[in-house]
Structure formats: C-alpha cells, structure tokens
Design an enzyme around this catalytic site. Structure first.
Site, PDB file in Angstrom:
ATOM      1  N   ASP A  14       6.171  -5.182  -5.818  1.00 31.66           N
ATOM      2  CA  ASP A  14       5.446  -5.135  -7.097  1.00 31.66           C
ATOM      3  C   ASP A  14       6.336  -4.692  -8.253  1.00 31.66           C
ATOM      4  O   ASP A  14       5.990  -3.773  -9.003  1.00 31.66           O
ATOM      5  CB  ASP A  14       4.241  -4.198  -6.987  1.00 31.66           C
ATOM      6  CG  ASP A  14       3.384  -4.478  -5.768  1.00 31.66           C
ATOM      7  OD1 ASP A  14       3.231  -5.655  -5.427  1.00 31.66           O
ATOM      8  OD2 ASP A  14       2.885  -3.523  -5.158  1.00 31.66           O
ATOM      9  N   GLU A 178      -4.630 -11.353  -8.090  1.00 31.47           N
ATOM     10  CA  GLU A 178      -4.149  -9.992  -8.328  1.00 31.47           C
ATOM     11  C   GLU A 178      -2.993 -10.000  -9.313  1.00 31.47           C
ATOM     12  O   GLU A 178      -2.567 -11.041  -9.813  1.00 31.47           O
ATOM     13  CB  GLU A 178      -3.677  -9.357  -7.007  1.00 31.47           C
ATOM     14  CG  GLU A 178      -4.777  -9.141  -5.996  1.00 31.47           C
ATOM     15  CD  GLU A 178      -4.257  -8.660  -4.648  1.00 31.47           C
ATOM     16  OE1 GLU A 178      -5.043  -8.083  -3.875  1.00 31.47           O
ATOM     17  OE2 GLU A 178      -3.057  -8.883  -4.361  1.00 31.47           O
TER      18      GLU A 178
END
Length: 515
Positions: A14, A178
């Site tokens: 991420d 997401e």
C-alpha cells in the site's frame, strides 16, 4: 536506462508518495507490527532510507490487541501548507484518523502525539486538499455488505464531517473496490482505485469527473494496470497504486505487487506484498503506466525525461552492530514496544524474554526484520557473556502470523548442556521437539531462506552447524497463511528470566550475482 522492481523489498504494501523539496517521502502499511506506518525517504525514487516510523504512541494508534492481518491498513501521505498529513485506518480499533507532522530545523519530521479522528465506516482512506476544502475518500462498507468508494468533506483541524458521505463509484465490477486516491489534472478529478481483491485478481482502475462529488466516468481501458491474466510475469498481484509527479512534473505510479515462487506447481511468496514503481505517460486523457505492462525490469528508453530523476539502483545487505543508542528503524516487534525489555549498548543488544509466545495476541519478546529475498540468510552473532538462560529459551524465529511460525531455541538441560528445540506451528499442528544437544553456548544463530525451505541452524564454538529444515510454503503469503503480511526473521526469548544478547545482526543475499 533500466531498474528492477521491487524498489522496496520485503513486506511494504500500500505505498503512497509525496515530494517535498528535493525529497520523496513514502509510507507503507504495517498491520500488527510495531511501530506503525513505515516511513522512507529518497532523492531518486530507487534508493530509499528507512526513517523512524510515524505511529509510535498509543494516542496515535493502539495496536496492542491487533490480530494477525489487522492493525494499520492502507496509508496515504500528503503535504499541505507546510505540514505532512498521514491518513490511515487502525482496523483493530476500526478508526480512521490523520496524524500530522512538521519538519524541524534538523530536517526531521516531528509527528503530533494526538491524532484527528474521522467518523467514517470504512478503510483505505485518502486525503485530498482542494483550495480551502479537505476531502477524504475511502472504501465504505454499505448496509447490504457491498463496498463502494465514498467521500466526505471534513474540517481539517477537528475531523468533523461537513458533507457526505456520498458514493463516488462502485467500481468496474471487480470484487473489493478499495484504495482510492484523488488526483486533479486538466480540470478533471481523477479517482484511482484498486479492485479484484489483493490476490492474483488485483488490478488498478481509474475514473474521472469535472466535479469532485461526481458523477465519475470510467476509463474505457480499465483496468489500466494488472497482471491478473499474465501468469508468466515475474510480478503478480499488482494493485493499490498512487500517482505522483517528480521534480520535473513527470508522472509516476507506485503500487504493491508480489514476486511469487513456483515449487512443485504450488505458487506462493514469503516476502509478502512489496513496493513497485513505474513511469507514466499522461499526455492524453488517461494515464498509460509503463506501456501497460507491470514488469520486474523497467526499460526507461521510452521515458528519457523520467530517467533523469533516477540514479544507479543499489541493493545492500543489512548489518547492525548496534553502535547507536537507539534501535535501527528496520527492526519491528509485534503490537507494542519492547523498550522495557531491550537494552542497546555499543556493539551489543540484549532482549529480555517473557512468557508470551508468537501465538499470543500480545507482544512476545520477538525483534524482527523483513525477509527481503527468497534466497537470503539472517544471522546473529551471540554475546554469550551477556546472555541468561536458567529456565527459559533463546534463539531465532520466523513468523508470518500468529498461527504460522517456527523457531530454533536452546535451553539448559540437567547436565548443564544445551538442548536444541525445534518448534513449528502451522494452523493447529504444533511440533516441539529436541533435535540435538551441544555442550557449549552457540556463537551464532542462523535462518537460511531458500525458495523451497527454511533452514534453522546454530553454530558451535567448534564450527559445527546443527538444526533443522522446514518447508517455506508453511509461512507464505496468501497460499497458506497471511493475506496482508510477509515473513519476519528475528531473535526470540521465552521465559521471564531469559536474555539473548547479540553483538551483530546480518541479513544478506545468498548469491548476490544471481540476484
């Protein structure tokens, strides 16, 4: 004119990047590991220095009850009006919040002790500044169990919601939409997203609108970046990206991906989800990332202006002689600080044990480093004079979550010698047995990582090597155990009266020329 991915190796998922003056700052998710939110800095995008982490206090993020794969989820970093803003979700608290920081006179970032909470029902937050307005995008959980990318406008100083939440998009139809990020370009608000789950179906999609509240139109070429249908590519699970510009206004994408290994037709990774970097051509309406191919080797011949930012890429071994009084930021523990159990002196680190094990949702006496390569050795040179071993055990361990770990420890037996204890925990299968006996305290512990197995060894004063092997797949991302994390290699002490003392820790490639 080329470089290799990943640019940050080992568990660094991420990624999010912001440029401030000559430096690029990157944050990554850390899940149940402490301290929370890794931070790294670079001047050339390829060579990164790990800085002290962002979340070190419970007032910022309390990870003490975090189960495996919970804790600090996706992280985003931005810079606005001379301040850094890091936004994330602590899943164990299910709280989304912002931590602010400022550069001091020494060029170090000082992070605020108190966070700014935002009352949203979701994860993967992004923060976007538009004039005097502050917006937060996130993956929202809807009442029907569906996910959608949602947005709120907030008051920056308090986190109070001023408008929203409002759904921006349900995605293109891929599961688990997401990782939203808003980028403003050419009078459009572009919404970058991740879909398809964080496994082999992972992909990056993009949308745009002339109004920040939408409606958002979908890029006709979605997904714009994915290896979901390219099983032969070395990099897989591509997703969760962030777009940013270098000093010359060239666009880049940073994203997560994995380097899977195929052993006997079984595919897995021990290094977890890592950080990838790709040049972006955004000369038309929609960005084109690395000519559409998520490759491990990136050819820069078609990106000469981008290449001017890059320097020679260097992958170096990690060696720690503990010469400073503080812990190198590469080291991590589980869920909380080990400060009261750690003592760092010149050329010596001592870890005091506890009765907690790696299966406990707590903070065992484990101090670890990320495994960064499939072929890699982790060694610690023992300072026997400072160790204590009355009734406890000390040694080395590998963990990927609380139900998948292995260790090689020594304990004193009734003859005054030392038993070598093998412990393997895979789901509900537990092996704990004596594998050898040595007469003197070992001078070194090692974990030798191979694609197919892990070898745990002690080296005696006579240079004998004793230990055991175990299949690497037992501690693999996605295939067997953890979904979000990767393997950690470290020292381990069991029992309140035990102490392991080391004068050197070394993590290095087995065959540098081949890597």
């Amino acid at each position: 004119m080329q470089y290799k991915n990943p640019i940050l190796r080992g568990m660094r998922p991420d990624p999010s990047i912001v440029r401030v003056d000559k430096y690029y700052y990157m944050v990554n998710s850390t899940f149940e590991y402490y301290p929370g939110i890794t931070l790294a800095r670079s001047t050339d995008l390829l060579n990164w220095k790990t800085l002290p982490s962002v979340a070190t206090k419970h007032s910022q993020a309390d990870l003490t009850r975090s189960k495996s794969n919970e804790g600090i989820f996706a992280v985003c970093i931005r810079y606005h009006n001379d301040k850094f803003y890091v936004i994330t979700t602590n899943f164990v608290e299910f709280k989304t919040f912002i931590i602010t920081g400022s550069l001091n006179s020494d060029g170090k970032i000082v992070w605020d002790d108190q966070r700014i909470n935002i009352n949203v029902n979701g994860i993967d937050p992004d923060i976007f500044f538009d004039g005097d307005h502050t917006y937060v995008q996130y993956t929202g959980y809807l009442e029907n169990g569906q996910k959608a990318l949602q947005q709120v406008e907030i008051e920056l100083t308090s986190g109070r919601i001023l408008d929203g939440p409002k759904i921006l998009t349900y995605g293109t139809g891929g599961r688990d939409v997401e990782g939203p990020h808003i980028i403003k370009k050419s009078n459009y608000y572009y919404l970058l997203a991740a879909e398809g789950g964080t496994g082999l179906g992972h992909m990056i999609t993009i949308f745009r609108s002339k109004n920040i509240w939408g409606p958002f139109e979908e890029c006709p070429d979605n997904p714009i970046f994915s290896n979901r249908d390219r099983a032969d590519e070395a990099i897989q699970n591509i997703g969760h990206g962030d777009l940013f510009q270098d000093e010359s206004k060239n666009w880049w994408l940073v994203c997560l991906g994995t380097r899977p290994i195929n052993i006997n037709f079984k595919t897995f990774t021990n290094t977890g989800r890592e950080t990838m970097l790709y040049p972006v051509d955004w000369s038309s309406d929609w960005p084109i990332i690395n000519n559409g191919l998520p490759s491990d080797t990136v050819d820069m011949t078609k990106f000469p202006e981008h290449a001017k930012t890059l320097q020679n890429q260097k992958f170096t071994d990690f060696t720690d002689f503990f010469k400073k009084g503080n812990l190198n930021p590469e080291w991590v523990s589980l869920r909380n600080s080990l400060a009261d159990r750690l003592k760092i002196e010149p050329n010596n680190l001592t870890l005091t044990g506890s009765d907690l094990t790696l299966s406990d949702i707590d903070t065992p006496s484990f101090l670890g480093l990320r495994q960064t390569e499939p072929d890699e050795t982790f060694t610690v040179d023992v300072n026997a004079d400072n160790c204590n071993l009355t009734t406890g055990q000390i040694g080395v361990a590998v963990t990927i979550d609380s139900t998948h770990f292995a260790s090689l420890t020594i304990k004193k037996n009734e003859n005054g010698h030392f038993d070598l204890i093998k412990t393997i925990h895979v789901f509900d299968l537990v092996v704990e047995e004596k594998v050898a006996e040595i007469t003197e305290f070992p001078k070194q512990f090692s974990i030798i990582n191979h694609p197919s197995n892990k070898e745990f060894l002690v080296q005696t004063a006579d240079n004998d090597s004793l230990g055991f092997k175990v299949a690497a797949m037992h501690f693999s991302n996605e295939a067997i155990s953890a979904l979000n994390t990767g393997d950690m290699l470290g020292i381990y002490a069991l029992g309140n009266d035990s102490k392991i003392s080391i004068k050197k820790a070394h993590r290095f490639l087995i065959n540098k020329e081949e890597n």
